[in-house]
Design a protein around this motif. Structure first.
Motif, PDB file in Angstrom:
ATOM      1  N   LEU A   1       0.817  -1.209   0.000  1.00 37.49           N
ATOM      2  CA  LEU A   1       0.000   0.000   0.000  1.00 37.49           C
ATOM      3  C   LEU A   1       0.855   1.265   0.000  1.00 37.49           C
ATOM      4  O   LEU A   1       0.334   2.362  -0.210  1.00 37.49           O
ATOM      5  CB  LEU A   1      -0.936   0.012   1.214  1.00 37.49           C
ATOM      6  CG  LEU A   1      -1.990  -1.097   1.274  1.00 37.49           C
ATOM      7  CD1 LEU A   1      -2.946  -0.836   2.422  1.00 37.49           C
ATOM      8  CD2 LEU A   1      -2.748  -1.200  -0.036  1.00 37.49           C
TER       9      LEU A   1
ATOM     10  N   TRP B   1      -3.274   6.659   3.087  1.00 33.52           N
ATOM     11  CA  TRP B   1      -2.971   5.516   2.215  1.00 33.52           C
ATOM     12  C   TRP B   1      -3.259   4.183   2.887  1.00 33.52           C
ATOM     13  O   TRP B   1      -3.462   3.170   2.203  1.00 33.52           O
ATOM     14  CB  TRP B   1      -1.511   5.574   1.761  1.00 33.52           C
ATOM     15  CG  TRP B   1      -0.512   5.579   2.881  1.00 33.52           C
ATOM     16  CD1 TRP B   1      -0.007   6.668   3.526  1.00 33.52           C
ATOM     17  CD2 TRP B   1       0.086   4.441   3.496  1.00 33.52           C
ATOM     18  NE1 TRP B   1       0.872   6.277   4.505  1.00 33.52           N
ATOM     19  CE2 TRP B   1       0.950   4.913   4.505  1.00 33.52           C
ATOM     20  CE3 TRP B   1      -0.015   3.061   3.284  1.00 33.52           C
ATOM     21  CZ2 TRP B   1       1.694   4.060   5.309  1.00 33.52           C
ATOM     22  CZ3 TRP B   1       0.729   2.213   4.087  1.00 33.52           C
ATOM     23  CH2 TRP B   1       1.580   2.713   5.089  1.00 33.52           C
TER      24      TRP B   1
ATOM     25  N   TRP C   1      -9.194   4.791  -2.910  1.00 33.06           N
ATOM     26  CA  TRP C   1      -8.465   5.533  -1.865  1.00 33.06           C
ATOM     27  C   TRP C   1      -9.461   6.535  -1.277  1.00 33.06           C
ATOM     28  O   TRP C   1      -9.498   7.698  -1.675  1.00 33.06           O
ATOM     29  CB  TRP C   1      -7.272   6.238  -2.489  1.00 33.06           C
ATOM     30  CG  TRP C   1      -6.294   6.848  -1.535  1.00 33.06           C
ATOM     31  CD1 TRP C   1      -6.505   7.198  -0.231  1.00 33.06           C
ATOM     32  CD2 TRP C   1      -4.922   7.183  -1.809  1.00 33.06           C
ATOM     33  NE1 TRP C   1      -5.368   7.731   0.319  1.00 33.06           N
ATOM     34  CE2 TRP C   1      -4.383   7.740  -0.632  1.00 33.06           C
ATOM     35  CE3 TRP C   1      -4.123   7.085  -2.942  1.00 33.06           C
ATOM     36  CZ2 TRP C   1      -3.064   8.192  -0.558  1.00 33.06           C
ATOM     37  CZ3 TRP C   1      -2.820   7.533  -2.862  1.00 33.06           C
ATOM     38  CH2 TRP C   1      -2.290   8.070  -1.689  1.00 33.06           C
TER      39      TRP C   1
ATOM     40  N   ALA D   1      -5.553  -4.124   3.006  1.00 35.52           N
ATOM     41  CA  ALA D   1      -6.370  -3.923   1.807  1.00 35.52           C
ATOM     42  C   ALA D   1      -7.167  -5.199   1.563  1.00 35.52           C
ATOM     43  O   ALA D   1      -6.750  -6.292   1.899  1.00 35.52           O
ATOM     44  CB  ALA D   1      -5.476  -3.623   0.611  1.00 35.52           C
TER      45      ALA D   1
END
Length: 326
Positions: free
Chosen positions: A97, A154, A169, A323
């Motif tokens: 990421l 992020w 995002w 993620a």
């Protein structure tokens, strides 16, 4: 006109064509892995070997080091984002990421270096482009540095759980995007002003429009795709923005240059002030937390796009989490 010389109906029509083509190509490229591989791997390989050495050489308006670096860094972003989107094992690692903010910061830094470089040049034609150096280059270089410093959230990047598997995002909200757009337009206007009608205005709109109306939260993915397409096109057909009937020349006005850079700097200072206020009042860490989880714009992203980590039992919105890959 203030920013450009007179714009003909033909040039205005071509602006719309370029804008529509970039948005359309972005939509095609994000729809599947095969399309991405063909457009961001196979096509650039062919162009690198057979086309660009002949069209983007020394003396060309796209023959400077910056254009070569920019096309490959944009393509690197597209390929890296594809790895995040389509390789679940990579997307599951927190270190992966770091790639999106890193490649974004690198692309901004490249332009900042160029702005400062142009500030030290003599006025005249450089690499086929008219340069009018001045304090506006320094102002916009500072704005670019601030734009890098305000990249945040992020840790909240995730992959949508639908057919397109977009890289989302949520913390990259409209005010940062607007500040980026103003900075980037000022950069193009300062350093390649005769390209700014297309490479500034049309190109920026081609990723901002999808980010606001077609796929919220995926601005960086849209930006990488449209930038790569534009750079590949102009490296292959540099005369389009310099010598063709569609070319629109900058006004090369110090007043216009100063205005563009002043707006860029003001917008980025405002984002810095807002972000520092948020960090202090909510006691958040810019490298560990998402900053804007309570804002309606953030909620509109995560509530409409499947796959957000808040869908996973036991996670807390606004805090780091791996993620997700659909």
């Amino acid at each position: 006109m203030f920013l450009f010389e007179s714009i003909t109906p033909l040039q205005a029509l071509m602006f719309v064509v370029v804008l529509a083509a970039l948005i359309g190509l972005n939509e095609i490229s994000r729809r599947g892995k095969v399309a991405g591989l063909l457009l961001f791997v196979a096509l650039p390989l062919v162009l690198t070997v057979l086309v660009w050495p002949h069209t983007a050489g020394e003396g060309s308006s796209t023959g400077s080091w910056f254009h070569w670096v920019k096309v490959y860094s944009a393509l690197a972003g597209c390929i890296g984002f594809m790895l995040i989107r389509y390789v679940p094992r990579l997307a599951a690692h927190r270190w992966m990421l770091l790639f999106p903010p890193a490649i974004l910061a690198l692309n901004i830094a490249e332009a900042v270096v160029r702005d400062f470089q142009v500030a030290g040049m003599d006025a005249g034609v450089v690499d086929g482009v008219t340069m009018v150096p001045g304090p506006w280059n320094v102002m916009n270089g500072v704005a670019g540095i601030l734009n890098i410093l305000t990249i945040c959230g992020w840790v909240g990047i995730y992959v949508s759980r639908d057919r397109t598997k977009d890289m989302i995002w949520p913390d990259m909200l409209w005010f940062w995007i607007v500040a980026y757009d103003l900075w980037n337009f000022a950069y193009v206007y300062n350093c390649v002003g005769d390209h700014a009608f297309y490479a500034g205005a049309a190109l920026l709109l081609s990723c901002t429009i999808p980010a606001f109306w077609l796929r919220r939260g995926a601005w960086l993915q849209h930006r990488a795709h449209t930038l790569a397409f534009w750079m590949m096109f102009t490296m292959a057909f540099p005369a389009f923005v310099s010598d063709s009937p569609f070319a629109v020349q900058s006004a090369h006005s110090p007043a216009a240059l100063m205005t563009a850079s002043a707006l860029s700097l003001a917008a980025n200072v405002a984002v810095v002030v807002y972000q520092v206020h948020r960090l202090r009042t909510r006691r958040l860490h810019p490298l560990r937390d998402e900053l804007w989880t309570d804002l309606p714009a953030y909620r509109r992203v995560v509530e409409r796009i499947p796959g957000h980590r808040a869908d996973v039992e036991g996670t807390t919105p606004g805090r780091p989490a791996p993620a997700l890959q659909g």
